[in-house]
Design a protein around this motif. Structure first.
Motif, PDB file in Angstrom:
ATOM      1  N   VAL A 171      13.864  -3.640  19.920  1.00 10.79           N
ATOM      2  CA  VAL A 171      12.639  -3.824  19.134  1.00 10.79           C
ATOM      3  C   VAL A 171      11.462  -3.139  19.821  1.00 10.79           C
ATOM      4  CG1 VAL A 171      10.944  -5.538  18.362  1.00 10.79           C
ATOM      5  CG2 VAL A 171      13.388  -5.944  17.990  1.00 10.79           C
ATOM      6  N   LEU A 172      11.356  -3.305  21.153  1.00 11.59           N
ATOM      7  CA  LEU A 172      10.210  -2.735  21.865  1.00 11.59           C
ATOM      8  C   LEU A 172      10.363  -1.232  22.085  1.00 11.59           C
ATOM      9  CD1 LEU A 172       9.496  -5.616  24.413  1.00 11.59           C
ATOM     10  CD2 LEU A 172       8.470  -5.193  22.180  1.00 11.59           C
ATOM     11  N   GLU A 173      11.596  -0.735  22.155  1.00 14.74           N
ATOM     12  CA  GLU A 173      11.812   0.707  22.233  1.00 14.74           C
ATOM     13  C   GLU A 173      11.410   1.381  20.932  1.00 14.74           C
ATOM     14  OE1 GLU A 173      15.626   1.289  25.297  1.00 14.74           O
ATOM     15  OE2 GLU A 173      15.938   1.031  23.142  1.00 14.74           O
ATOM     16  N   ARG A 174      11.679   0.718  19.820  1.00 19.06           N
ATOM     17  CA  ARG A 174      11.409   1.297  18.498  1.00 19.06           C
ATOM     18  C   ARG A 174      10.208   0.600  17.860  1.00 19.06           C
ATOM     19  NH1 ARG A 174      17.888   0.951  17.046  1.00 19.06           N
ATOM     20  NH2 ARG A 174      18.535   2.276  18.798  1.00 19.06           N
ATOM     21  N   ILE A 175       9.190   0.397  18.685  1.00 16.07           N
ATOM     22  CA  ILE A 175       8.065  -0.433  18.269  1.00 16.07           C
ATOM     23  C   ILE A 175       7.297   0.179  17.096  1.00 16.07           C
ATOM     24  CG2 ILE A 175       6.410   0.542  19.929  1.00 16.07           C
ATOM     25  CD1 ILE A 175       5.401  -2.385  20.335  1.00 16.07           C
ATOM     26  N   ASP A 176       7.240   1.492  17.024  1.00 14.52           N
ATOM     27  CA  ASP A 176       6.513   2.102  15.903  1.00 14.52           C
ATOM     28  C   ASP A 176       7.210   1.781  14.585  1.00 14.52           C
ATOM     29  OD1 ASP A 176       4.610   3.168  17.575  1.00 14.52           O
ATOM     30  OD2 ASP A 176       5.595   5.127  17.733  1.00 14.52           O
ATOM     31  N   ARG A 177       8.530   1.909  14.565  1.00 11.42           N
ATOM     32  CA  ARG A 177       9.253   1.581  13.330  1.00 11.42           C
ATOM     33  C   ARG A 177       9.170   0.096  13.049  1.00 11.42           C
ATOM     34  NH1 ARG A 177       9.353   2.202   8.780  1.00 11.42           N
ATOM     35  NH2 ARG A 177      11.206   1.800   7.511  1.00 11.42           N
ATOM     36  N   ALA A 178       9.236  -0.731  14.104  1.00  7.16           N
ATOM     37  CA  ALA A 178       9.135  -2.184  13.939  1.00  7.16           C
ATOM     38  C   ALA A 178       7.794  -2.559  13.316  1.00  7.16           C
ATOM     39  CB  ALA A 178       9.316  -2.878  15.281  1.00  7.16           C
ATOM     40  N   ARG A 179       6.718  -1.910  13.795  1.00 12.78           N
ATOM     41  CA  ARG A 179       5.391  -2.186  13.240  1.00 12.78           C
ATOM     42  C   ARG A 179       5.314  -1.761  11.777  1.00 12.78           C
ATOM     43  NH1 ARG A 179       2.467   0.563  18.358  1.00 12.78           N
ATOM     44  NH2 ARG A 179       2.163  -1.284  19.691  1.00 12.78           N
ATOM     45  N   ALA A 180       5.873  -0.620  11.489  1.00 10.53           N
ATOM     46  CA  ALA A 180       5.782  -0.097  10.122  1.00 10.53           C
ATOM     47  C   ALA A 180       6.519  -1.008   9.145  1.00 10.53           C
ATOM     48  CB  ALA A 180       6.364   1.315  10.081  1.00 10.53           C
ATOM     49  N   ILE A 181       7.694  -1.485   9.550  1.00  9.96           N
ATOM     50  CA  ILE A 181       8.443  -2.394   8.669  1.00  9.96           C
ATOM     51  C   ILE A 181       7.664  -3.673   8.452  1.00  9.96           C
ATOM     52  CG2 ILE A 181      10.499  -3.828   8.493  1.00  9.96           C
ATOM     53  CD1 ILE A 181      12.015  -1.586   9.987  1.00  9.96           C
ATOM     54  N   LEU A 182       7.149  -4.238   9.528  1.00 14.52           N
ATOM     55  CA  LEU A 182       6.435  -5.504   9.408  1.00 14.52           C
ATOM     56  C   LEU A 182       5.169  -5.345   8.575  1.00 14.52           C
ATOM     57  CD1 LEU A 182       6.717  -8.439  10.316  1.00 14.52           C
ATOM     58  CD2 LEU A 182       5.243  -7.905  12.266  1.00 14.52           C
ATOM     59  N   ALA A 183       4.500  -4.223   8.702  1.00 12.29           N
ATOM     60  CA  ALA A 183       3.265  -3.994   7.947  1.00 12.29           C
ATOM     61  C   ALA A 183       3.515  -3.987   6.440  1.00 12.29           C
ATOM     62  CB  ALA A 183       2.635  -2.678   8.386  1.00 12.29           C
ATOM     63  N   GLU A 184       4.754  -3.652   6.019  1.00  9.55           N
ATOM     64  CA  GLU A 184       5.084  -3.668   4.596  1.00  9.55           C
ATOM     65  C   GLU A 184       5.204  -5.099   4.052  1.00  9.55           C
ATOM     66  OE1 GLU A 184       8.703  -1.544   4.218  1.00  9.55           O
ATOM     67  OE2 GLU A 184       7.898   0.343   5.008  1.00  9.55           O
ATOM     68  N   HIS A 185       5.397  -6.047   4.947  1.00 11.66           N
ATOM     69  CA  HIS A 185       5.667  -7.419   4.519  1.00 11.66           C
ATOM     70  C   HIS A 185       4.626  -8.427   5.005  1.00 11.66           C
ATOM     71  CE1 HIS A 185       9.725  -6.284   3.170  1.00 11.66           C
ATOM     72  NE2 HIS A 185       9.737  -5.497   4.223  1.00 11.66           N
ATOM     73  N   GLN A 186       3.765  -8.004   5.911  1.00 10.01           N
ATOM     74  CA  GLN A 186       2.853  -8.971   6.529  1.00 10.01           C
ATOM     75  C   GLN A 186       1.538  -8.278   6.848  1.00 10.01           C
ATOM     76  OE1 GLN A 186       4.639 -11.831   9.387  1.00 10.01           O
ATOM     77  NE2 GLN A 186       3.155 -11.058  10.848  1.00 10.01           N
ATOM     78  N   ALA A 187       0.433  -8.963   6.571  1.00  6.95           N
ATOM     79  CA  ALA A 187      -0.885  -8.390   6.834  1.00  6.95           C
ATOM     80  C   ALA A 187      -1.209  -8.446   8.327  1.00  6.95           C
ATOM     81  CB  ALA A 187      -1.938  -9.147   6.030  1.00  6.95           C
ATOM     82  N   LYS A 188      -2.246  -7.728   8.712  1.00  4.17           N
ATOM     83  CA  LYS A 188      -2.796  -7.764  10.063  1.00  4.17           C
ATOM     84  C   LYS A 188      -1.819  -7.266  11.121  1.00  4.17           C
ATOM     85  CE  LYS A 188      -5.867 -11.631   8.951  1.00  4.17           C
ATOM     86  NZ  LYS A 188      -6.308 -13.016   9.274  1.00  4.17           N
ATOM     87  N   VAL A 189      -1.114  -6.177  10.805  1.00  5.06           N
ATOM     88  CA  VAL A 189      -0.272  -5.515  11.798  1.00  5.06           C
ATOM     89  C   VAL A 189      -0.945  -4.185  12.119  1.00  5.06           C
ATOM     90  CG1 VAL A 189       1.996  -4.543  12.293  1.00  5.06           C
ATOM     91  CG2 VAL A 189       1.802  -6.614  10.900  1.00  5.06           C
ATOM     92  N   ASP A 190      -1.509  -4.085  13.329  1.00  4.96           N
ATOM     93  CA  ASP A 190      -2.219  -2.859  13.696  1.00  4.96           C
ATOM     94  C   ASP A 190      -1.431  -2.089  14.758  1.00  4.96           C
ATOM     95  OD1 ASP A 190      -2.659  -4.196  16.116  1.00  4.96           O
ATOM     96  OD2 ASP A 190      -4.645  -4.889  15.504  1.00  4.96           O
TER      97      ASP A 190
END
Length: 549
Positions: A171-190
């Motif tokens: 998860v932390l190695e692929r943090i950019d993709r993890a953030r992008a996925i979460l941003a599609e489903h949850q607000a306040k992901v910067d």
């Protein structure tokens, strides 16, 4: 294939009478290796209630079907016990599962531990290693009470043992993709968001403020900041420090797919809240971050209790031990045989209806039911009933639940059996063991009558004659009624005669009934008097009406 399965459709099939068979078909379609892993999970936040068993029992029936088909199956249940204590619950349950108020524990100690993982919060009863262990143990006990042997898995233990290390690192190695996925489903992901909570080395709270990640060392730097939980603010201590991947946890949306990866999960049922929330994000995280296929999903509807949502935090709960004081385990197991996607209310007051449904289900299986039976009902009973009882073909009969409540009005076991036989509820030739087993329902029905204070909540005063003031007209009317009973009339006739006797002797009908209730129950009201007296041994009724004993 798991992600292609609609979680709302997996348990539906026109070819299958039982939803668990349809779900098992979907699991087998993946061509899984044995052992097949079926998972459920819960955050041990408070009193385990009937709703928590939904996930266990749904998984159990699918596991049993797969075992019938020759598969080796592991049924595991994760205790999400590294979650933070978000609020002090309104009620707790002791080690026996008895619900108690906060005045019976040190509630202040719980308040001082808000924000800490459940396994770092002391057990308020002092009997288990932690708050989390206490309520996880209660859930395991509930499963065993229903004959389900689940393998409990502690998230805390898995983090401490390094079982989550690989998933955390991915998860932390692929943090950019993890953030992008979460941003599609949850607000306040910067761009600064790090999907990891660290346990503060100073105050022990989980903090979400991660300031740096060192993948090579397997650590994160953190600052202990305030956290919002259930509308309140849990204050951080301001400490800064470094924590390893084993000294924290993933957020739920990442932790759930991490569990699939760690345990090799093939099938998981879950509530509809996850179907619209963490399931869609979980499938993307599983495939695009963790590199695995998600399990076969199955959505179930929530239960309500007396029309209101079941909730440990609000205190609207009914526990498995409390239900099993009123019904047999197989009756409660039957409750989970029903269609998963239909919302159902569990009502203590109307528990007799559930028992009646089960009795009919059993009678359909045995071919003993009276009245019309649809082909669908017959197919379901023939398929699912053997999963509810240890020996489906054993000698067994049931005493109707409300009649058992009537029998519960007397303490005398011999009288209970005599009345049951007289009313035709004990088959000719039934073995003593079968009779004793059937009569066990009486105590359950009696507890139901007392708990709900319903029309069966009366106690026959058989041992001694209650003190009742009776005038001459009433005494003469009672003697006449005694003669009528002695002549051998049934309960319906006795009920009608009570009215006629009162009128003949110029006694108020209500007063005459009240006198009868005082004589037999030492109360001013009770069940339908004549019908009830018709079920008792005639000599006793005649003697009591004549005030002889």
């Amino acid at each position: 294939m798991g992600g292609e399965v609609d979680p709302y459709d997996v348990a539906s099939s026109a070819e299958r009478a039982f939803w668990a068979d349809a779900a098992a078909d979907a699991v087998e379609a993946r061509d899984p290796a044995d052992p097949i892993v079926i998972k459920g999970g819960v955050s041990p936040s408070g009193v385990p209630h009937l709703g928590h068993l939904n996930e266990i029992m749904r998984g159990y029936f699918v596991a049993e079907v797969l075992r019938e088909r020759g598969h080796e199956v592991r049924q595991v249940f994760t205790a999400d016990d590294r979650d933070r204590l978000r609020a002090v619950p309104r009620q707790l349950a002791d080690r026996d599962g008895t619900v108690v108020g906060l005045d019976e524990v040190d509630a202040g100690a719980l308040g001082r531990n808000l924000g800490k993982p459940y396994t770092d919060v002391p057990d308020p009863f002092g009997c288990c290693d932690s708050y989390g262990a206490h309520f996880t143990n209660l859930l395991a006990d509930d499963a065993r009470r229903l004959g389900v042997d689940v393998e409990l898995v502690s998230n805390t233990a898995c983090y401490e043992n390094g079982d989550f290390d690989a998933a955390v690192r991915q998860v932390l190695e692929r943090i950019d993709r993890a953030r992008a996925i979460l941003a599609e489903h949850q607000a306040k992901v910067d761009d600064d968001y790090v999907p990891f909570f660290a346990i503060c080395g100073n105050c022990g709270q989980l903090t979400e403020t991660i300031t740096d990640v060192d993948l090579e060392a397997g650590t994160v730097d953190y600052e202990c900041t305030d956290a919002e939980a259930d509308g309140t603010t849990i204050e951080g201590c301001g400490n800064t420090g470094t924590a390893s991947f084993r000294e924290g946890k993933l957020p739920w949306r990442f932790e759930w797919p991490a569990q699939w990866a760690m345990l090799g999960v093939d099938f998981e049922p879950f509530g509809k809240d996850h179907a619209e929330g963490s399931w869609p994000s979980g499938t993307e995280i599983a495939r695009e971050v963790l590199g695995i296929e998600p399990p076969v999903p199955m959505v179930y509807e929530w239960f309500t209790l007396e029309g209101e949502p079941l909730s440990s935090s609000s205190g609207n709960v009914v526990t498995v031990p409390a239900v099993l004081e009123l019904v047999e385990p197989e009756v409660l197991r039957y409750f989970f045989v029903k269609e998963p996607l239909k919302q159902r209310d569990f009502s203590i007051r109307d528990v007799d209806r559930l028992v009646d449904e089960f009795d009919r289900f059993e009678a359909i299986y045995r071919g003993d039911v009276t009245g019309a039976v649809s082909a669908e009902e017959r197919r379901l009973a023939e398929r699912a009933y053997p999963l509810l009882v240890e020996d489906p073909d054993a000698e067994r009969f049931r005493i109707p639940y409300t009649f058992a409540a009537v029998l519960g009005m007397t303490e005398d076991p011999a009288l209970r059996e005599e009345i049951a036989r007289r009313e035709g509820h004990v088959p000719e030739g039934a073995s003593p063991a079968a009779v004793a087993a059937a009569l066990e329902r009486v105590e359950r029905a009696r507890r139901w009558a007392r708990r709900t204070d319903n029309e069966f909540n009366y106690e026959l005063k058989r041992a001694a004659l209650p003190a009742v003031d009776i005038d001459e007209r009433t005494a003469a009317a009672l003697d006449d009624l005694a003669d009528f009973v002695e002549a051998g009339h049934d309960g319906e006739a006795i009920q009608g005669e009570i009215y006629e006797t009162a009128r003949r002797h110029d006694v108020g009908v209500g007063d005459f009934f009240a006198t009868g209730y005082r004589l037999f129950f030492d109360d001013t009201e009770g069940p339908q008097l004549g019908t009830f007296l018709g079920k008792l041994d005639r000599d006793f009724v005649v003697a009591r009406l004549r005030r002889e004993r």
